[in-house]
Design a protein around this motif. Structure first.
Motif, PDB file in Angstrom:
ATOM      1  N   ARG A  30      -2.383   6.800  -2.132  1.00 30.13           N
ATOM      2  CA  ARG A  30      -3.837   6.972  -2.135  1.00 30.13           C
ATOM      3  C   ARG A  30      -4.500   5.942  -3.047  1.00 30.13           C
ATOM      4  O   ARG A  30      -5.542   5.352  -2.717  1.00 30.13           O
ATOM      5  N   ARG A  83      -4.413   2.406  -1.375  1.00 30.34           N
ATOM      6  CA  ARG A  83      -5.405   2.253  -0.307  1.00 30.34           C
ATOM      7  C   ARG A  83      -6.826   2.130  -0.867  1.00 30.34           C
ATOM      8  O   ARG A  83      -7.657   1.386  -0.330  1.00 30.34           O
ATOM      9  N   GLU A  84      -7.125   2.865  -1.932  1.00 26.73           N
ATOM     10  CA  GLU A  84      -8.447   2.736  -2.552  1.00 26.73           C
ATOM     11  C   GLU A  84      -8.634   1.343  -3.134  1.00 26.73           C
ATOM     12  O   GLU A  84      -9.717   0.746  -3.016  1.00 26.73           O
ATOM     13  N   TRP A 142      -7.232  -1.338  -1.999  1.00 24.85           N
ATOM     14  CA  TRP A 142      -7.418  -2.274  -0.878  1.00 24.85           C
ATOM     15  C   TRP A 142      -8.866  -2.244  -0.392  1.00 24.85           C
ATOM     16  O   TRP A 142      -9.441  -3.287  -0.056  1.00 24.85           O
ATOM     17  N   LYS A 143      -9.472  -1.052  -0.347  1.00 28.39           N
ATOM     18  CA  LYS A 143     -10.877  -0.968   0.062  1.00 28.39           C
ATOM     19  C   LYS A 143     -11.772  -1.735  -0.904  1.00 28.39           C
ATOM     20  O   LYS A 143     -12.708  -2.438  -0.479  1.00 28.39           O
ATOM     21  N   TRP A 150      -3.292  -7.212   5.767  1.00 27.54           N
ATOM     22  CA  TRP A 150      -3.554  -5.801   6.027  1.00 27.54           C
ATOM     23  C   TRP A 150      -2.468  -5.184   6.901  1.00 27.54           C
ATOM     24  O   TRP A 150      -2.047  -4.043   6.686  1.00 27.54           O
ATOM     25  N   ASP A 153      -0.353  -2.037   5.662  1.00 19.93           N
ATOM     26  CA  ASP A 153      -0.405  -0.762   6.384  1.00 19.93           C
ATOM     27  C   ASP A 153       0.984  -0.334   6.849  1.00 19.93           C
ATOM     28  O   ASP A 153       1.333   0.853   6.799  1.00 19.93           O
ATOM     29  N   CYS A 165       2.838   1.062   3.802  1.00 16.28           N
ATOM     30  CA  CYS A 165       2.324   2.377   3.402  1.00 16.28           C
ATOM     31  C   CYS A 165       2.762   3.461   4.375  1.00 16.28           C
ATOM     32  O   CYS A 165       3.129   4.572   3.963  1.00 16.28           O
TER      33      CYS A 165
END
Length: 888
Positions: free
Chosen positions: A380, A383-384, A386-387, A400, A404, A407
């Protein structure tokens, strides 16, 4: 007969040599493992080919793993070398691509070295070491070019300022500085061309070429305007008809030289409305604030849009703002441009780092793998991040996809963990439902139970089991919790009713305790009974711990306060001093002062005075009469209780009552609480002893003697003249009043200190007298013999006279036997060399039954010793014996 065997043995077939034995130098035919390992090492020194190593290892590992270990290590070295070569070739190719590219990005060059080190490439060996140096040199050249661009920009600004300064001075000064300025401008342009002509100029960051071009344009604009204006000023100075230069300072100077009047000031520009200026400034400031905010937060995309908006606003309202605001706008735009270029590079760096973290989640060493919850939180978080990286720069689809995929692969661990959690939650749910059912059954079975403590304990155990029932989801827990509360309320209803009744009873006990504590007389029996009732109630019904403690504090508080008041009254009564207590205290202080002085006579006098103060009721009464003459005095024959009641400093029983008034006939009497003495029959002053066998031996003897004396008639005055006419003894002396605690402790401590001081002084005097006696023996001086009083009561005058007489004569006789007798009398040890003589003397004394013992003749024995000659050994023995004999 022949000894040959009938059966001929079959000869063993010779073992065929191994096919690889010749290759390895006989390693397969060696007899021991050590020989095989040695031959294998010799064979490896010949650098065999990889295929031969593989074949030998395959055959040898099945026979001798120890010998095959060296072959395996060589194969591993070859494999690692091949891997290193492959990695080195791969990264060398990437480095060559960077070096041969027309434009080299500094961030890519730095990332090559970092990524190559992570991949395990041998950067310290050729060709990577040379490529690393070439990339470092290339980066250094690019950074130097960028630095030189900034230097050239500053130089252009300074050169333009010089030219503008000369436009404010006389034109002749500008003409004198024309050639140096032309040389500097030409040199600046040449240096700028060198920068742009460098082979690495294409690799310079994109924001530096525009800076150099802007500086060149600005400098050339100023220089191109300066030269024609100066040439026109020179021509106007030579020809009066020539036009004046456009520089105001030079034009005014030339106009003054021609004798023309000064040119009037230019007409002022039309004023702009204040609301227009204010609106323009506000609009520019709003756009500027937005850009500065986005730039400070590092938002690359947002800063690009904010910069474009600010440029549009500046085109529309730029002519209405001042120079300071315009400077702020330009600085913000430059910072936004720098951020845009940096964001593109940093975003990719951050993404690559996130990809590496995601791919490393499943490559952790054994024993360090992440659990389900930790893996979920890590994914989590990644991914945050990466945003956030996507918000700062353009997206990178290739990175990406890798991120992905990594992950999703790592999320399989989370899925296994979640499935396990779901299974455990189902078990926990079943366990909690069974507990609710068990509680309902228990409540029906114990609804009529009167053991409230057992009920309370069982309910607590049920609650503890519910808390330890295991984790369930929030939604499931919200469904189960109302069922549990309903079952618990039904089970606890009888206990809560009993607790309510117990609470009422305890509050009633608290009120009774408050009434007992407020009563003027403290009733101990009632308080004990009340406390027993409280304990019985507390042991029957258990309340919540905090509530029970609060009730107990309220119950105990009035009783504790009552006992505190009683203790305070008792302490106050004990601390109040009577006249007799003051006299004893004064005598005790005088005795303490005498003890500190070290004077024996003074101590004895003070001790006698204290004893007289303790016994002297008449002195106490006299002191009381002197203090308060108006107070009634007790009669000499008054009892102890009456004397105590009439004392001037007595305190009535009720501490709250006031003192007697001056016109009262008699002060309030205080009953005697305790009297030191004997209150058995016959011991009271006002009650004679009862006759008969029940009296004490001394009393019935006195009674019998009295009857006998009465039958004989009166005696003549003499030994029995202290008896009265009835044959009885007079009443004993009046006992002194009872001492208070302070006076009693003071007199006891003073007496103990006095006894210790007297003993210490006596020992000191004894030692001094003994020292004087030994000095007199040594000097044969009878005048130095201590007096009889100094020697103590053990030395009569006759013995001292014998000692003086012995010292008055010349030394004579042997004192060995006398010293032995003295040591025997004092029971003192004898030196080792005289022990045999002492034993012989003891045997002789056993045969002399009628002779006096040494303890009876120690004075004469000491005289014989003093009559002999003095020496150190005899003096020590005499001192040791007399030290004990003079004390007995």
């Amino acid at each position: 007969m022949s000894d040959a065997s009938e059966v001929n043995p079959v000869p063993a077939k010779p073992q065929a040599p191994h096919a690889l034995d010749a290759l390895t130098g006989g390693a397969f035919s060696a007899a021991t493992s050590g020989e095989r390992a040695a031959r294998i090492r010799d064979w490896l020194a010949t650098e065999p080919a990889s295929g031969q190593l593989q074949e030998v290892f395959k055959e040898l590992s099945a026979r001798d793993k120890g010998a095959a270990r060296a072959v395996r290590e060589r194969l591993n070295e070859i494999r690692r070398a091949k891997e290193q070569e492959a990695i080195a070739a791969e990264w060398a190719e990437k480095a060559q691509a960077l070096l041969t590219a027309p434009k080299l990005n500094i961030a890519d060059a730095m990332a090559w070295q970092r990524d190559a080190a992570k991949a395990g490439a041998p950067l310290s060996r050729e060709p990577l070491s040379l490529l690393k140096l070439q990339l470092a040199d290339r980066v250094r050249v690019i950074e130097d070019l960028q630095h030189r661009v900034q230097v050239q920009r500053e130089a252009a600004v300074l050169l333009a300022q010089r030219i503008e300064v000369f436009s404010t001075k006389p034109w002749r000064d500008a003409l004198a500085a024309l050639e140096p300025l032309r040389t500097d401008v030409a040199r600046w342009q040449e240096q700028a061309r060198e920068l742009t002509g460098d082979a690495c100029w294409a690799s310079v960051d994109m924001r530096f070429p525009p800076l150099l071009d802007a500086s060149r344009s600005q400098l050339l604009v100023v220089w191109d305007a300066f030269q024609p204006a100066l040439a026109q000023a020179t021509a106007a100075a030579e020809d009066a008809a020539a036009p004046l230069p456009p520089v105001p300072v030079w034009a005014d100077e030339l106009r003054a030289a021609r004798g023309l009047p000064a040119e009037p000031a230019h007409a002022p520009k039309p004023k702009v409305a204040p609301e227009v200026l204010e609106k323009a400034v506000q609009t520019v400031r709003e756009a500027l604030a937005t850009l500065e905010k986005e730039t400070a937060e590092g938002h690359g995309k947002a800063s690009v849009g904010a910069a474009a908006a600010l440029r549009a606003v500046l085109k529309q309202h730029g002519r209405h703002i001042d120079n300071a605001l315009e400077q702020q706008v330009h600085s913000a735009l430059v910072a936004a441009g720098e951020l845009e270029g940096w964001q593109r590079w940093s975003a990719d760096q951050l993404r690559e780092d996130l990809v590496a973290q995601a791919e490393a989640l499943l490559e952790r060493p054994e024993g360090q793998a992440l659990g389900g919850r930790k893996m979920q939180e890590t994914l989590r978080r990644l991914r945050e991040q990466w945003k956030q990286a996507d918000q700062g720069g353009a997206p990178n689809h290739a990175l990406w996809k890798r991120f992905d995929t990594a992950c999703n692969t790592a999320h399989k661990v989370v899925e296994v963990w979640l499935e396990k959690l779901r299974t455990e939650a189902a078990g926990h749910k079943a366990r909690r439902l069974a507990l609710i059912e068990e509680l309902s059954v228990w409540a029906q079975a114990h609804a009529a139970s009167g053991d409230w403590k057992a009920t309370h304990r069982a309910l607590q155990q049920f609650a503890e089991r519910w808390r330890e029932g295991g984790h369930v989801g929030e939604k499931l827990f919200a469904e189960l919790q109302p069922l549990w509360k309903q079952a618990m309320d039904l089970a606890a209803a009888p206990l809560e009713a009993a607790q309510k009744e117990s609470l009422a009873r305890r509050q009633a006990l608290v009120e009774e305790a408050a009434a007992l504590g407020a009563a003027p007389t403290l009733r101990i029996d009632a308080i004990k009974a009340l406390q027993q009732r409280w304990q019985a109630e507390a042991q029957t019904v258990a309340l919540e711990r905090r509530q029970e403690q609060k009730l107990w504090d309220a119950f105990r508080k009035p009783i504790d306060e009552a006992f505190s008041r009683k203790s305070a009254q008792r302490e106050r009564a004990l601390t109040e001093l009577t006249a007799h207590d003051r006299m004893v205290l004064d005598a005790s202080k005088a005795l303490e002062a005498a003890n500190a002085s070290g004077d024996t006579q003074r101590i004895r006098t003070a001790l006698q005075a204290l004893e007289a103060a303790l016994r002297g009721q008449s002195q106490a009464a006299e002191q009381a009469r002197s203090d308060e003459p108006a107070q009634a005095q007790p009669s000499p024959n008054a009892t102890e209780a009456e004397a105590s009641d009439t004392a001037p400093d007595t305190v009535p029983e009720n501490a709250g009552a006031g003192a007697a008034t001056a016109d009262a006939p008699k002060a309030a009497q205080r009953p005697v609480r305790a009297v030191r003495g004997d209150d058995r029959p016959g011991m009271k002053k006002d009650a004679p002893a009862a006759p008969g066998r029940g009296a004490r031996p001394g009393e019935w003897r006195d009674a019998r003697a009295g009857d006998r004396d009465a039958s004989r008639g009166p005696r003549a005055a003499g030994r029995g003249d202290e008896r009265n006419a009835r044959g009885q003894r007079p009443a004993p002396e009046e006992r002194a009043p009872r001492l208070g605690d302070t006076a009693f402790r003071a007199q006891r401590e003073a007496m103990e200190n006095a006894q210790l001081a007297l003993k210490k002084l006596a020992a000191q005097a004894h030692g001094e007298a003994l020292t004087q006696l030994l000095t007199a023996w040594e000097k044969r001086d009878a005048a130095q013999v201590p007096a009889t009083q100094d020697l103590g009561g053990r030395v009569p005058p006759a013995v001292r006279s014998a000692w003086v007489q012995a010292l008055s004569c010349a030394p004579q006789g042997d004192a060995s036997e006398a010293l032995l007798r003295l040591e025997m009398a004092a029971e003192a040890p004898t030196p080792a060399e005289h022990i045999a003589a002492r034993r012989m003397l003891q045997l002789q004394l056993l045969t002399r039954r009628n002779d006096p013992a040494p303890a009876q003749t120690w004075g004469q024995d000491a005289a014989r010793v003093l009559a002999s000659a003095s020496d150190a050994g005899s003096a020590r023995r005499l001192q040791g014996a007399l030290k004990t004999l003079l004390r007995k």
